[in-house]
Design a protein around this motif. Structure first.
Motif, PDB file in Angstrom:
ATOM      1  N   PRO A  10     -33.206  -2.352 -24.455  1.00 51.85           N
ATOM      2  CA  PRO A  10     -33.882  -3.501 -23.834  1.00 51.85           C
ATOM      3  C   PRO A  10     -35.356  -3.253 -23.488  1.00 51.85           C
ATOM      4  O   PRO A  10     -36.193  -4.133 -23.702  1.00 51.85           O
ATOM      5  CB  PRO A  10     -33.051  -3.770 -22.581  1.00 51.85           C
ATOM      6  CG  PRO A  10     -31.670  -3.314 -22.970  1.00 51.85           C
ATOM      7  CD  PRO A  10     -31.905  -2.093 -23.828  1.00 51.85           C
ATOM      8  N   ASP A  11     -35.686  -2.077 -22.964  1.00 54.93           N
ATOM      9  CA  ASP A  11     -37.082  -1.808 -22.636  1.00 54.93           C
ATOM     10  C   ASP A  11     -37.954  -1.770 -23.894  1.00 54.93           C
ATOM     11  O   ASP A  11     -39.118  -2.184 -23.868  1.00 54.93           O
ATOM     12  CB  ASP A  11     -37.216  -0.484 -21.873  1.00 54.93           C
ATOM     13  CG  ASP A  11     -36.727  -0.579 -20.439  1.00 54.93           C
ATOM     14  OD1 ASP A  11     -36.537  -1.707 -19.929  1.00 54.93           O
ATOM     15  OD2 ASP A  11     -36.535   0.486 -19.820  1.00 54.93           O
ATOM     16  N   GLY A  12     -37.404  -1.263 -24.991  1.00 59.19           N
ATOM     17  CA  GLY A  12     -38.137  -1.244 -26.252  1.00 59.19           C
ATOM     18  C   GLY A  12     -38.376  -2.644 -26.782  1.00 59.19           C
ATOM     19  O   GLY A  12     -39.465  -2.967 -27.275  1.00 59.19           O
ATOM     20  N   ILE A  13     -37.361  -3.477 -26.678  1.00 63.53           N
ATOM     21  CA  ILE A  13     -37.493  -4.876 -27.109  1.00 63.53           C
ATOM     22  C   ILE A  13     -38.557  -5.576 -26.265  1.00 63.53           C
ATOM     23  O   ILE A  13     -39.418  -6.288 -26.803  1.00 63.53           O
ATOM     24  CB  ILE A  13     -36.136  -5.604 -27.026  1.00 63.53           C
ATOM     25  CG1 ILE A  13     -35.181  -5.014 -28.065  1.00 63.53           C
ATOM     26  CG2 ILE A  13     -36.310  -7.112 -27.216  1.00 63.53           C
ATOM     27  CD1 ILE A  13     -33.746  -5.470 -27.933  1.00 63.53           C
ATOM     28  N   PHE A  16     -41.992  -4.549 -27.374  1.00 60.38           N
ATOM     29  CA  PHE A  16     -42.376  -5.214 -28.624  1.00 60.38           C
ATOM     30  C   PHE A  16     -42.739  -6.669 -28.370  1.00 60.38           C
ATOM     31  O   PHE A  16     -43.672  -7.195 -28.981  1.00 60.38           O
ATOM     32  CB  PHE A  16     -41.257  -5.104 -29.664  1.00 60.38           C
ATOM     33  CG  PHE A  16     -41.410  -3.919 -30.564  1.00 60.38           C
ATOM     34  CD1 PHE A  16     -41.763  -4.072 -31.899  1.00 60.38           C
ATOM     35  CD2 PHE A  16     -41.215  -2.639 -30.084  1.00 60.38           C
ATOM     36  CE1 PHE A  16     -41.924  -2.976 -32.727  1.00 60.38           C
ATOM     37  CE2 PHE A  16     -41.366  -1.536 -30.894  1.00 60.38           C
ATOM     38  CZ  PHE A  16     -41.722  -1.692 -32.221  1.00 60.38           C
ATOM     39  N   GLU A  17     -42.021  -7.335 -27.485  1.00 59.22           N
ATOM     40  CA  GLU A  17     -42.337  -8.725 -27.155  1.00 59.22           C
ATOM     41  C   GLU A  17     -43.712  -8.819 -26.514  1.00 59.22           C
ATOM     42  O   GLU A  17     -44.493  -9.726 -26.817  1.00 59.22           O
ATOM     43  CB  GLU A  17     -41.252  -9.317 -26.260  1.00 59.22           C
ATOM     44  CG  GLU A  17     -39.961  -9.548 -27.016  1.00 59.22           C
ATOM     45  CD  GLU A  17     -38.786  -9.911 -26.121  1.00 59.22           C
ATOM     46  OE1 GLU A  17     -38.859  -9.718 -24.881  1.00 59.22           O
ATOM     47  OE2 GLU A  17     -37.766 -10.372 -26.680  1.00 59.22           O
ATOM     48  N   ASP A  18     -44.025  -7.865 -25.628  1.00 62.30           N
ATOM     49  CA  ASP A  18     -45.349  -7.851 -24.995  1.00 62.30           C
ATOM     50  C   ASP A  18     -46.444  -7.559 -26.015  1.00 62.30           C
ATOM     51  O   ASP A  18     -47.507  -8.178 -25.992  1.00 62.30           O
ATOM     52  CB  ASP A  18     -45.410  -6.787 -23.886  1.00 62.30           C
ATOM     53  CG  ASP A  18     -44.608  -7.166 -22.659  1.00 62.30           C
ATOM     54  OD1 ASP A  18     -44.243  -8.354 -22.513  1.00 62.30           O
ATOM     55  OD2 ASP A  18     -44.327  -6.259 -21.845  1.00 62.30           O
ATOM     56  N   LYS A  19     -46.179  -6.612 -26.901  1.00 61.76           N
ATOM     57  CA  LYS A  19     -47.198  -6.164 -27.851  1.00 61.76           C
ATOM     58  C   LYS A  19     -47.395  -7.137 -29.016  1.00 61.76           C
ATOM     59  O   LYS A  19     -48.518  -7.380 -29.442  1.00 61.76           O
ATOM     60  CB  LYS A  19     -46.821  -4.790 -28.395  1.00 61.76           C
ATOM     61  CG  LYS A  19     -47.857  -4.194 -29.315  1.00 61.76           C
ATOM     62  CD  LYS A  19     -47.512  -2.765 -29.684  1.00 61.76           C
ATOM     63  CE  LYS A  19     -48.587  -2.184 -30.583  1.00 61.76           C
ATOM     64  NZ  LYS A  19     -48.382  -0.764 -30.849  1.00 61.76           N
ATOM     65  N   PHE A  20     -46.296  -7.705 -29.547  1.00 61.96           N
ATOM     66  CA  PHE A  20     -46.384  -8.500 -30.771  1.00 61.96           C
ATOM     67  C   PHE A  20     -46.163  -9.995 -30.564  1.00 61.96           C
ATOM     68  O   PHE A  20     -46.296 -10.764 -31.512  1.00 61.96           O
ATOM     69  CB  PHE A  20     -45.388  -7.972 -31.804  1.00 61.96           C
ATOM     70  CG  PHE A  20     -45.694  -6.579 -32.277  1.00 61.96           C
ATOM     71  CD1 PHE A  20     -46.746  -6.337 -33.141  1.00 61.96           C
ATOM     72  CD2 PHE A  20     -44.939  -5.504 -31.839  1.00 61.96           C
ATOM     73  CE1 PHE A  20     -47.039  -5.055 -33.577  1.00 61.96           C
ATOM     74  CE2 PHE A  20     -45.217  -4.217 -32.267  1.00 61.96           C
ATOM     75  CZ  PHE A  20     -46.273  -3.993 -33.134  1.00 61.96           C
ATOM     76  N   GLY A  21     -45.805 -10.404 -29.366  1.00 62.70           N
ATOM     77  CA  GLY A  21     -45.610 -11.828 -29.089  1.00 62.70           C
ATOM     78  C   GLY A  21     -44.601 -12.472 -30.032  1.00 62.70           C
ATOM     79  O   GLY A  21     -43.483 -11.990 -30.168  1.00 62.70           O
ATOM     80  N   GLU A  22     -45.037 -13.548 -30.693  1.00 59.61           N
ATOM     81  CA  GLU A  22     -44.133 -14.292 -31.581  1.00 59.61           C
ATOM     82  C   GLU A  22     -43.662 -13.471 -32.778  1.00 59.61           C
ATOM     83  O   GLU A  22     -42.653 -13.803 -33.396  1.00 59.61           O
ATOM     84  CB  GLU A  22     -44.829 -15.570 -32.073  1.00 59.61           C
ATOM     85  CG  GLU A  22     -45.061 -16.583 -30.983  1.00 59.61           C
ATOM     86  CD  GLU A  22     -45.751 -17.836 -31.505  1.00 59.61           C
ATOM     87  OE1 GLU A  22     -45.827 -18.031 -32.739  1.00 59.61           O
ATOM     88  OE2 GLU A  22     -46.206 -18.623 -30.674  1.00 59.61           O
ATOM     89  N   GLU A  23     -44.380 -12.433 -33.114  1.00 59.56           N
ATOM     90  CA  GLU A  23     -44.007 -11.577 -34.253  1.00 59.56           C
ATOM     91  C   GLU A  23     -43.045 -10.451 -33.862  1.00 59.56           C
ATOM     92  O   GLU A  23     -42.663  -9.641 -34.707  1.00 59.56           O
ATOM     93  CB  GLU A  23     -45.263 -10.981 -34.894  1.00 59.56           C
ATOM     94  CG  GLU A  23     -46.184 -12.013 -35.502  1.00 59.56           C
ATOM     95  CD  GLU A  23     -45.518 -12.788 -36.622  1.00 59.56           C
ATOM     96  OE1 GLU A  23     -44.848 -12.161 -37.464  1.00 59.56           O
ATOM     97  OE2 GLU A  23     -45.657 -14.028 -36.650  1.00 59.56           O
TER      98      GLU A  23
END
Length: 62
Positions: A10-13, A16-23
């Protein structure tokens, strides 16, 4: 027997959501596939090295 596993936690996800947003989902999917494709290659390389060491009479490394 040697096994390898891999998963996004979950922390990795969230990272990634913070870093890549919609991608993020596409990045996670791509990196998951890369990891899963690489696992058999990693295990095969370890097996080859271990077998060469055994054939050469070298002691196994811990």
């Amino acid at each position: 027997m040697l096994t390898e596993s891999w998963e996004f936690l979950p922390d990795g996800i969230a990272m990634f959501e913070d870093k890549f947003g919609e991608e993020a989902h596409a990045e996670i999917t791509d990196r998951t596939q890369q990891a899963l494709d690489g696992i058999p290659k990693t295990l095969a390389a370890i097996k080859r090295i271990a077998e060469v060491s055994i054939d050469a009479g070298e002691p196994a490394q811990p």
